[in-house]
Design a protein around this motif. Structure first.
Motif, PDB file in Angstrom:
ATOM      1  N   ASN A 127       0.823  -1.205   0.000  1.00  0.00           N
ATOM      2  CA  ASN A 127       0.000   0.000   0.000  1.00  0.00           C
ATOM      3  C   ASN A 127       0.856   1.253   0.000  1.00  0.00           C
ATOM      4  N   LEU A 128       1.937   1.243   0.781  1.00  0.00           N
ATOM      5  CA  LEU A 128       2.832   2.401   0.783  1.00  0.00           C
ATOM      6  C   LEU A 128       3.554   2.553  -0.555  1.00  0.00           C
ATOM      7  N   VAL A 129       3.864   1.441  -1.205  1.00  0.00           N
ATOM      8  CA  VAL A 129       4.513   1.519  -2.523  1.00  0.00           C
ATOM      9  C   VAL A 129       3.584   2.181  -3.537  1.00  0.00           C
TER      10      VAL A 129
ATOM     11  N   VAL B 111      -8.923   7.344   3.094  1.00  0.00           N
ATOM     12  CA  VAL B 111      -8.612   6.329   2.081  1.00  0.00           C
ATOM     13  C   VAL B 111      -7.940   5.120   2.723  1.00  0.00           C
ATOM     14  N   GLY B 112      -6.952   5.356   3.589  1.00  0.00           N
ATOM     15  CA  GLY B 112      -6.174   4.273   4.171  1.00  0.00           C
ATOM     16  C   GLY B 112      -4.793   4.225   3.539  1.00  0.00           C
ATOM     17  N   PRO B 113      -3.890   3.463   4.074  1.00  0.00           N
ATOM     18  CA  PRO B 113      -3.978   2.582   5.246  1.00  0.00           C
ATOM     19  C   PRO B 113      -3.807   3.339   6.556  1.00  0.00           C
ATOM     20  N   ARG B 114      -3.903   2.613   7.660  1.00  0.00           N
ATOM     21  CA  ARG B 114      -3.680   3.168   8.995  1.00  0.00           C
ATOM     22  C   ARG B 114      -2.577   2.377   9.689  1.00  0.00           C
TER      23      ARG B 114
ATOM     24  N   THR C  91      -4.823  -2.303   6.663  1.00  0.00           N
ATOM     25  CA  THR C  91      -4.528  -2.076   5.254  1.00  0.00           C
ATOM     26  C   THR C  91      -5.773  -1.575   4.517  1.00  0.00           C
ATOM     27  N   MET C  92      -5.570  -1.173   3.265  1.00  0.00           N
ATOM     28  CA  MET C  92      -6.695  -0.700   2.450  1.00  0.00           C
ATOM     29  C   MET C  92      -7.710  -1.813   2.199  1.00  0.00           C
ATOM     30  N   GLU C  93      -7.214  -3.032   2.037  1.00  0.00           N
ATOM     31  CA  GLU C  93      -8.121  -4.141   1.770  1.00  0.00           C
ATOM     32  C   GLU C  93      -9.012  -4.444   2.972  1.00  0.00           C
ATOM     33  N   GLU C  94      -8.499  -4.238   4.185  1.00  0.00           N
ATOM     34  CA  GLU C  94      -9.295  -4.497   5.382  1.00  0.00           C
ATOM     35  C   GLU C  94     -10.332  -3.401   5.629  1.00  0.00           C
ATOM     36  N   LEU C  95      -9.937  -2.145   5.418  1.00  0.00           N
ATOM     37  CA  LEU C  95     -10.811  -1.030   5.792  1.00  0.00           C
ATOM     38  C   LEU C  95     -11.996  -0.873   4.844  1.00  0.00           C
ATOM     39  N   LYS C  96     -11.726  -0.940   3.524  1.00  0.00           N
ATOM     40  CA  LYS C  96     -12.768  -0.766   2.498  1.00  0.00           C
ATOM     41  C   LYS C  96     -13.504   0.573   2.683  1.00  0.00           C
TER      42      LYS C  96
ATOM     43  N   LYS D 250      10.817  -0.726  -5.296  1.00  0.00           N
ATOM     44  CA  LYS D 250      10.655  -1.923  -4.468  1.00  0.00           C
ATOM     45  C   LYS D 250      11.715  -2.939  -4.836  1.00  0.00           C
ATOM     46  N   ASP D 251      12.278  -3.557  -3.810  1.00  0.00           N
ATOM     47  CA  ASP D 251      13.330  -4.543  -4.031  1.00  0.00           C
ATOM     48  C   ASP D 251      12.955  -5.866  -3.374  1.00  0.00           C
ATOM     49  N   ASN D 252      13.768  -6.906  -3.645  1.00  0.00           N
ATOM     50  CA  ASN D 252      13.515  -8.224  -3.090  1.00  0.00           C
ATOM     51  C   ASN D 252      13.747  -8.250  -1.578  1.00  0.00           C
ATOM     52  N   LYS D 253      13.321  -9.351  -0.963  1.00  0.00           N
ATOM     53  CA  LYS D 253      13.467  -9.487   0.489  1.00  0.00           C
ATOM     54  C   LYS D 253      14.929  -9.678   0.864  1.00  0.00           C
ATOM     55  N   VAL D 254      15.264  -9.195   2.047  1.00  0.00           N
ATOM     56  CA  VAL D 254      16.639  -9.265   2.559  1.00  0.00           C
ATOM     57  C   VAL D 254      16.696 -10.339   3.627  1.00  0.00           C
ATOM     58  N   GLU D 255      17.707 -11.199   3.562  1.00  0.00           N
ATOM     59  CA  GLU D 255      17.806 -12.346   4.464  1.00  0.00           C
ATOM     60  C   GLU D 255      18.825 -12.141   5.567  1.00  0.00           C
ATOM     61  N   SER D 256      19.962 -11.519   5.272  1.00  0.00           N
ATOM     62  CA  SER D 256      21.082 -11.509   6.214  1.00  0.00           C
ATOM     63  C   SER D 256      20.718 -10.766   7.487  1.00  0.00           C
ATOM     64  N   LYS D 257      21.092 -11.335   8.638  1.00  0.00           N
ATOM     65  CA  LYS D 257      20.814 -10.732   9.934  1.00  0.00           C
ATOM     66  C   LYS D 257      22.040 -10.041  10.521  1.00  0.00           C
ATOM     67  N   GLU D 258      23.216 -10.691  10.388  1.00  0.00           N
ATOM     68  CA  GLU D 258      24.418 -10.136  11.009  1.00  0.00           C
ATOM     69  C   GLU D 258      24.867  -8.859  10.295  1.00  0.00           C
ATOM     70  N   THR D 259      24.884  -8.874   8.969  1.00  0.00           N
ATOM     71  CA  THR D 259      25.352  -7.715   8.196  1.00  0.00           C
ATOM     72  C   THR D 259      24.168  -7.032   7.524  1.00  0.00           C
ATOM     73  N   GLU D 260      23.094  -6.851   8.272  1.00  0.00           N
ATOM     74  CA  GLU D 260      21.869  -6.295   7.703  1.00  0.00           C
ATOM     75  C   GLU D 260      22.069  -4.859   7.231  1.00  0.00           C
ATOM     76  N   GLY D 261      22.698  -4.035   8.083  1.00  0.00           N
ATOM     77  CA  GLY D 261      22.892  -2.632   7.724  1.00  0.00           C
ATOM     78  C   GLY D 261      23.786  -2.460   6.514  1.00  0.00           C
ATOM     79  N   ALA D 262      24.884  -3.217   6.446  1.00  0.00           N
ATOM     80  CA  ALA D 262      25.795  -3.107   5.307  1.00  0.00           C
ATOM     81  C   ALA D 262      25.125  -3.565   4.024  1.00  0.00           C
TER      82      ALA D 262
END
Length: 316
Positions: free
Chosen positions: A75-77, A241-244, A144-149, A85-97
């Motif tokens: 909804n924010l996108v 409009v939403g979302p909240r 989300t927008m889908e929930e509020l309608k 928008k990018d793919n999901k990020v997995e790394s936990k230790e070097t997340e910031g880098a």
């Protein structure tokens, strides 16, 4: 019979058009009107005092995110045309880098990272890359927008008007958060995916030291008889409009996804501590039940019932 004209005479008799009589070259057409070449060259010069907003936002999330939180991110996108928008990020230790490298590869200047833990808790990282600052929020009250309608509706890609409550001018950390929200959620004026007009409002308000987000459509009469004059705000209405969602600030860091701590919320309680307290309460109820059972057994043993003389009367 008349004499035929020579080819040389015919070519000389035809009047050649002058360069002055030719039509001038037409300037390029843009969404904002005709653009003059000289004006473009002046704007592109290094000494031009005009500031051009080139904000680009990267939106991504962590692995194993809940579907409701993923819908909130989508909804924010749709609300922010200047984001990528990018793919999901997995790394936990070097997340910031890893995130800083992604922002640099995508040629962005800001990042929104949705981090989901234990399939229950959603944390939002809001960072200015690569030098910071960055903020970590706990996201709650997600709808989300889908929930509020809701009945509100606005065009996709239009630029929002950002409004903030007066509480943002109270303390220094609220002023910093206001500036970050303003830079990240404001759509640049000349962005190629944005439409050059405003038809909705983003509202950020502080209640109980939490930032509450709402999105409203600006509804205006479209009949010719009821057309509003410029500045007629009393007849305009707002339709949600939403979302909240609600943002609880945890920490403000000096760098991008880390660095020295500039501010720490003293009133913040983690969701793990809240769940642990609830378990202790339930465990206390169970312990009370066990104690009550033991007390009942002790009472029965100390006060035995007298034998009934008619108990074996009907037995053969």
């Amino acid at each position: 019979m008349g004499k035929k004209r020579k080819h040389s005479e015919t070519t000389q008799s035809v009047a050649q058009p002058k360069k002055e009589d030719a039509a001038p070259e037409r300037p390029a057409r843009t969404l904002l009107g005709w653009k003059d070449k000289n004006q473009v060259e002046d704007n592109n010069s290094a000494d031009s005092p005009i500031f051009r907003n080139k904000e680009k936002l990267l939106v991504t999330c962590s692995r194993r995110i809940n579907y409701r939180y993923r819908h909130l991110m989508l909804n924010l996108v749709t609300l922010l045309p200047h984001c990528k928008k990018d793919n999901k990020v997995e790394s936990k230790e070097t997340e910031g880098a890893t995130l800083n490298e992604l922002v640099e590869l995508k040629n962005c200047s800001s990042c929104l990272f949705f981090e989901c833990r234990k399939h229950k808790d959603l944390y939002l990282w809001m960072a200015k890359c690569p030098n910071g600052p960055s903020v970590k929020f706990l996201v709650s009250a997600v709808h989300t927008m889908e929930e509020l309608k809701l009945t509100g509706n606005h065009l996709q890609g239009s630029r929002p008007i950002l409004t903030f409550s007066a509480n943002f001018e109270k303390d220094a950390h609220w002023k910093l958060l206001k500036e970050m929200l303003l830079q990240i959620f404001e759509t640049p004026k000349d962005h190629r995916k944005a439409k050059p007009f405003h038809d909705h409002v983003f509202v950020f308000s502080i209640v109980d030291d939490h930032i509450w987000f709402r999105n409203y459509q600006i509804s205006v009469h479209h009949n010719e008889a009821d057309k509003l004059p410029r500045g007629g705000l009393d007849k305009m209405t707002l339709i949600e409009v939403g979302p909240r969602f609600c943002l609880n600030p945890i920490k403000i860091f000096g760098g991008s996804f880390g660095g020295p701590t500039l501010y720490e919320n003293p009133l913040y309680v983690s969701p793990n501590q809240i769940r642990a307290l609830e378990k202790k309460k339930k465990a206390g109820k169970f312990a009370k039940k066990v104690k009550a059972k033991t007390r009942r057994k002790m009472h029965e043993m100390s006060n035995p019932l007298e034998p009934d003389e008619f108990a074996d009367m009907w037995k053969d």
